[in-house]
Write an enzyme that holds these catalytic residues in place. Structure first.
Site: not given
Ligand code: HSE
Length: 450
Positions: A39, A162, A213, A231, A325
């Site tokens: 990132v 998003i 991955g 989140k 990603g």
């Molecule tokens: N590992 C998280 C996911 C992405 O699979 O959504 C980063 O928060």
């Protein structure tokens, strides 16, 4: 068109705006990035290669000036010549002309927290993707930002590409939010939808996700619901004006969702998804739930994320997109950088920290819901009556029931959906059922979200 930032500085002419860093006015926006993983490298590449285009959107020449990462020599796909390198990320905050520090190292504490505190304290804006740090220290950091007249932005911390926080904090700012719910972890959604599509067991799909991955070598944060809960903590704080409080959330991951449950849920017209949901009534919960197969969230497959907002006067708003990603996350990081450089100010959690209230979320959810139960029982007369007697004693009424006999060992699986009841009644009834001699086990119980 690709501009080097040196050429850009001398040739590119913009209308002269000024932006405020702490209490000082600045005419250029210098950016530092700490953490050059996928990132960080993608964000740096955009800042360098699309410098002119991004600067036009802010009216202020923007330039990446300094970076910090674990190893200096690595090829990261962008030209690092001309950038100041710091071995110690906190040293970025000692560079006077840096205006925005972009923290992309991760980890709730340690170097990320030290850097963020140092940057805010020294009057630098901070942009971060660090959901764990914001879920655990968000209020303290937002207060530090307010006290130093700088911004703390973390759009990329929730649902990747998003604009999940901007929708809530800006687009829906005038609404009374009643519920925020979503698929907040792409790894779990990928695993559940692969189990569903291919009829595979959790462990097999997890291995496949790791090979591709999608899942980390240590998948704990994803599959145990912790990443989604970080989140949800942030969404809950902005939606309901709560102090972010990770400890108040009820968290169940997907390790116990079996291919049997996915298949039985399918027979009943449902799909299983890991849903994070917070409500104005004080629910803040991450758990696998059954969703009607024709509902919008049930149709979200693979590694996508989706967020649903219920609010007045808007009614329902939803957004779906890539939750992780390099590209999607860099997109959100860059949008925060553009906000800061454009002086689009917002309180980190939608209002001043002093106006946030302690979270009233409780580990035990009092809201009523229908539930899916799966029991393994002896296949003999009277068993159904014994099971329904226990349910009746807890005021639980069966809505739908399937029985599958297993001729080989004389047992049967009972799968049922029960009418609305509360979590405490389901938990007590499950304990009581487990002690009935003909019940071999209560294998699963998941809420149904309609
Ligand atoms: N590992 C998280 C996911 C992405 O699979 O959504 C980063 O928060």
């Amino acid at each position: 068109m690709v501009y080097s930032y040196v050429i850009f500085n001398s040739l590119f002419v913009l209308p002269k705006f000024t932006i405020r860093k702490g209490s000082m006015v600045m005419e250029k926006c210098h950016i530092a990035i700490a953490g050059l993983g996928v990132v960080g490298a993608e964000t740096a590449r955009h800042l360098i290669e699309r410098q002119a285009i991004l600067s036009e959107k802010t009216g202020v020449p923007m330039m990446l000036s300094a970076v910090s990462a674990r190893s200096k020599g690595k090829d990261r796909g962008f030209d690092m010549s001309g950038l100041t390198w710091c071995d110690d990320p906190v040293a970025l905050t000692n560079i006077d002309d840096i205006d925005i520090v972009v923290e992309l190292m991760g980890g709730s504490d340690g170097p990320a927290l030290a850097l963020t505190k140092a940057a805010l304290s020294s009057g630098k804006h901070v942009v971060t993707a660090n959901k764990a740090m914001i879920a655990h220290h968000g209020a303290e950091l937002a207060k530090l930002a307010e006290d130093n007249n700088v911004q703390l932005c973390f759009e990329s911390s929730v649902a990747g590409g998003i604009p999940a926080l901007k929708i809530l904090r800006e687009g829906l700012a005038a609404n009374e939010v009643s519920s925020v719910a979503g698929i907040l972890n792409g790894t779990c959604n990928y695993i559940l939808s692969e189990m569903e599509e291919k009829g595979l067991a959790f462990d097999d799909v997890l291995k496949e996700a790791q090979a591709l991955g999608y899942a980390e070598a240590d998948p704990t944060f994803d599959v145990d619901g912790i990443d989604a809960a970080h989140k949800l903590t942030i969404l809950d704080a902005i939606a309901f004006g709560n102090v972010p409080d990770f400890e108040k959330l009820s968290i169940t991951g997907i390790r116990d969702v079996t291919d049997f449950d996915i298949s039985y849920a399918g027979e009943l017209g449902y799909r299983i998804r890991l849903i994070g949901r917070a409500t104005a009534g004080g629910m803040a919960k991450v758990a696998p739930v059954l969703l009607p197969e024709d509902s919008a969230l049930a149709k979200v497959t693979g590694a996508l994320n989706a967020v649903y907002y219920e609010a007045e006067p808007v009614n329902v708003v939803s957004a779906t997109g890539p939750g992780a990603g390099a590209g999607p996350t860099a997109s959100a990081v860059l949008s925060d950088i553009l906000d800061v450089a454009s002086q689009r100010k917002a309180y980190s959690f939608g209002k001043a920290v002093s106006a946030l209230k302690p979270s009233t979320a409780s580990q035990t959810n009092a809201a009523k819901s229908c539930y899916y139960l799966r029991l393994e029982v002896a296949d003999q007369s009277g068993v159904l009556a014994e099971v329904t007697d226990v349910l009746k004693a807890h005021d639980i009424s069966v809505e739908t029931l399937i029985q599958k006999g297993h001729e080989t060992d004389g047992s049967a699986t009972l799968v049922m959906i029960v009418h609305e009841t509360d979590e405490a009644a389901i938990s007590q009834a499950s304990t009581a059922l487990a002690s009935v001699a003909t019940v071999h086990g209560v294998s699963s119980s998941f809420a149904v979200m309609r």
